[in-house]
Design an enzyme around this catalytic site. Structure first.
Site, mmCIF file in Angstrom:
data_model
loop_
_atom_site.group_PDB
_atom_site.id
_atom_site.type_symbol
_atom_site.label_atom_id
_atom_site.label_comp_id
_atom_site.label_asym_id
_atom_site.label_seq_id
_atom_site.Cartn_x
_atom_site.Cartn_y
_atom_site.Cartn_z
ATOM 1 N N GLU A 164 -14.862 6.567 30.439
ATOM 2 C CA GLU A 164 -14.410 8.067 30.596
ATOM 3 C C GLU A 164 -15.421 8.773 29.570
ATOM 4 O O GLU A 164 -15.412 9.605 29.001
ATOM 5 C CB GLU A 164 -13.247 8.535 30.009
ATOM 6 C CG GLU A 164 -12.020 7.713 30.696
ATOM 7 C CD GLU A 164 -10.676 7.767 29.701
ATOM 8 O OE1 GLU A 164 -10.702 8.731 28.978
ATOM 9 O OE2 GLU A 164 -9.653 7.263 30.698
ATOM 10 N N GLU A 269 -7.003 0.864 37.106
ATOM 11 C CA GLU A 269 -5.837 1.214 36.322
ATOM 12 C C GLU A 269 -4.655 1.890 37.356
ATOM 13 O O GLU A 269 -4.038 2.527 36.979
ATOM 14 C CB GLU A 269 -6.131 2.196 35.411
ATOM 15 C CG GLU A 269 -7.158 1.578 34.439
ATOM 16 C CD GLU A 269 -7.349 2.422 33.033
ATOM 17 O OE1 GLU A 269 -6.524 3.557 32.991
ATOM 18 O OE2 GLU A 269 -8.243 2.593 32.389
HETATM 19 O O1 G3I Z 1 2.842 -0.375 19.659
HETATM 20 C C1 G3I Z 1 2.983 0.905 18.959
HETATM 21 C C2 G3I Z 1 4.727 0.954 18.329
HETATM 22 O O2 G3I Z 1 4.494 -0.113 17.374
HETATM 23 C C3 G3I Z 1 4.829 2.237 17.799
HETATM 24 O O3 G3I Z 1 6.311 2.500 17.043
HETATM 25 C C4 G3I Z 1 4.785 3.436 18.602
HETATM 26 C C5 G3I Z 1 4.872 4.728 18.080
HETATM 27 O O4 G3I Z 1 4.307 5.907 18.750
HETATM 28 O O5 G3I Z 1 3.156 3.234 19.045
HETATM 29 C C6 G3I Z 1 3.140 2.066 19.933
HETATM 30 O O6 G3I Z 1 1.786 1.920 20.469
HETATM 31 C C7 G3I Z 1 1.447 2.858 21.334
HETATM 32 C C8 G3I Z 1 0.828 1.952 22.641
HETATM 33 O O7 G3I Z 1 0.653 2.589 23.764
HETATM 34 C C9 G3I Z 1 1.955 0.937 22.941
HETATM 35 O O8 G3I Z 1 3.168 1.655 23.595
HETATM 36 C C10 G3I Z 1 0.361 3.863 21.133
HETATM 37 O O9 G3I Z 1 0.872 4.816 20.233
HETATM 38 C C11 G3I Z 1 -0.196 4.638 22.103
HETATM 39 O O10 G3I Z 1 -1.386 5.337 21.999
HETATM 40 C C12 G3I Z 1 -0.594 3.521 23.311
HETATM 41 O O11 G3I Z 1 -1.112 4.370 24.347
HETATM 42 C C13 G3I Z 1 -1.995 3.589 25.122
HETATM 43 C C14 G3I Z 1 -2.889 4.634 25.778
HETATM 44 O O12 G3I Z 1 -3.836 4.077 26.712
HETATM 45 C C15 G3I Z 1 -3.633 4.943 24.135
HETATM 46 O O13 G3I Z 1 -4.337 3.534 24.048
HETATM 47 C C16 G3I Z 1 -0.995 3.417 26.551
HETATM 48 O O14 G3I Z 1 -0.019 2.451 26.496
HETATM 49 C C17 G3I Z 1 -2.109 2.734 27.717
HETATM 50 O O15 G3I Z 1 -1.257 2.758 28.898
HETATM 51 C C18 G3I Z 1 -3.081 3.896 27.858
HETATM 52 O O16 G3I Z 1 -3.946 3.330 28.690
HETATM 53 C C19 G3I Z 1 -5.353 4.294 29.197
HETATM 54 C C20 G3I Z 1 -6.289 3.344 29.477
HETATM 55 O O17 G3I Z 1 -6.592 2.913 28.350
HETATM 56 C C21 G3I Z 1 -7.638 4.515 29.769
HETATM 57 N N1 G3I Z 1 -7.148 5.055 31.185
HETATM 58 C C22 G3I Z 1 -6.086 6.084 30.861
HETATM 59 C C23 G3I Z 1 -4.730 5.130 30.452
HETATM 60 C C24 G3I Z 1 -3.626 5.906 30.238
HETATM 61 O O18 G3I Z 1 -3.630 6.710 29.082
#
Ligand code: G3I
Length: 358
Positions: A164, A269
């Site tokens: 990105e 994705e």
């Molecule tokens: O695991 C913790 C948990 O312990 C905690 O209680 C909770 C509270 O918010 O957060 C959890 O972590 C989250 C994680 O996802 C697992 O669910 C993070 O906050 C959250 O930021 C994270 O979001 C991920 C996001 O990227 C940011 O890294 C999404 O799962 C993931 O699907 C998403 O993937 C992105 C790709 O990397 C890039 N392209 C877009 C795509 C969607 O946004």
């Protein structure tokens, strides 16, 4: 008798209008049904994979079983991102990512690494570095990329090196790397990854190439220019977080634009939202299930039309609907439902890849 019951159930569901869809219902277009296929997703002419989390791998036996049955490629949804891997300069937590890699090795799957540089996953200690010191930022970027790619060398086949880098209007996105190094941070990132593992396949990854022609053009131009400059970029990853209203022609245009650069194309994705407006009362109806099925079929068909040696594969962004990053909307973007059952979208893929088998 079974078919009779299925048909009866389908009629009942249709009569109810907005009831949750029967995963085994026969589609109106007469496509593949559960009774008719012995195929699995990995029978596609290119690898088919899924983004995973160690938590679900460890806690739900059905999760790993389904991945082993259907997939031959795997990606860490979060555990190879910088904010997961590095808590301080030179210090790393590899556990989650290593767990995924071990599973892949045991099951003869390829691993696609996601993502070395992404503005939404900058480690806290990097955010605290002094701004504007270009040489320091290059040094830190090189050190991080080298450490991570070296750790996974031989196990991770391919990497999203930069994720990105562009806005939807085609301009460079302001990120700590861009702001402190300049445009050539991209070239440098690919060079550092290549030096660390000369065999790794290196991707530029982004979203929105299907709906933004400006972004589509910019990415095509940039990757072409990088190749001309001798930068080791080998592929374009199209995230393709689309919805059931995304058009087939836009999917085809984005895949063709990436392919026209002569590089590998990874639909990296993939998911198809059925509730893009995030209506809290939405349900997964038969109608949206069939539209979603078409989207899955169209995308697989589109990837199959580019030269075969450029078809890197498809990664779905999650395995089952309720674990998806979209699930809170609510939404149902994946080919498997919360019971790990195949949805109509699954059979859209089977229909697309069946053509290639004939
Ligand atoms: O695991 C913790 C948990 O312990 C905690 O209680 C909770 C509270 O918010 O957060 C959890 O972590 C989250 C994680 O996802 C697992 O669910 C993070 O906050 C959250 O930021 C994270 O979001 C991920 C996001 O990227 C940011 O890294 C999404 O799962 C993931 O699907 C998403 O993937 C992105 C790709 O990397 C890039 N392209 C877009 C795509 C969607 O946004």
């Amino acid at each position: 008798m079974k078919m009779f019951l299925l048909t009866l159930l389908s009629f009942m569901l249709l009569a109810c209008g907005t009831t949750d869809v029967d995963p085994g219902a026969r589609p109106e277009n007469g496509g593949t049904t559960p009774e008719e296929t012995e195929m699995v997703l990995k029978d596609a002419p290119f690898p088919v994979g899924v983004a995973v989390t160690p938590h679900h791998m460890k806690s739900e036996p059905r999760y790993n079983a389904l991945i082993k049955k259907e997939m031959n490629s795997i990606t860490a949804e979060n555990h190879m991102k910088m904010s997961h891997l590095s808590s301080a300069r030179g210090e790393y937590t590899w556990d989650g990512a290593d767990y995924i890699v071990s599973f892949a090795k045991e099951n003869n799957m390829r691993v696609h690494g996601h993502a070395l540089l992404w503005h939404r996953s900058i480690a806290d200690w990097v955010n605290e570095l002094p701004k504007g010191d270009r040489e320091l930022w290059i040094e830190v970027m090189k050190e991080y990329i080298t450490d991570v790619v070296t750790h996974f060398k031989g196990d991770v086949l391919s990497w999203d090196v930069v994720n990105e880098a562009f806005n939807d209007d085609g301009s460079w996105r302001s990120t700590p790397w861009y702001d402190n190094i300049g445009e050539d941070y991209m070239d440098l990132a690919f060079q550092f990854a290549h030096e660390a593992d000369p065999d790794a396949i290196l991707f530029y990854n982004d979203y929105g190439m299907e709906y933004s022609t400006a972004k589509r053009s910019k990415i095509s131009e940039e990757v072409t220019a990088m190749i001309e400059r001798g930068v080791p970029v080998h592929g374009i990853g199209l995230q393709m977080h689309i919805d059931i209203y995304s058009t087939k022609s836009n999917m085809v245009a984005s895949i063709n634009a990436a392919a026209s650069c002569g590089v590998l194309v990874h639909v990296s994705e993939f998911d198809v939202r059925t509730n893009p407006d995030e209506d809290k009362n939405a349900t997964f109806t038969e109608e949206v299930a069939q539209k979603q099925r078409e989207s899955y079929q169209y995308m697989f068909e589109a990837l199959m039309t580019i030269p075969q040696h450029q078809q890197f594969g498809v990664t779905m962004w999650g395995l089952v609907d309720n674990h998806s990053w979209l699930s809170d909307a609510p939404d149902w973007g994946l080919p498997f439902n919360k019971e790990y059952e195949r949805k109509p979208a699954y059979y859209g893929i089977i229909d697309a890849i069946t053509v290639s088998e004939e």
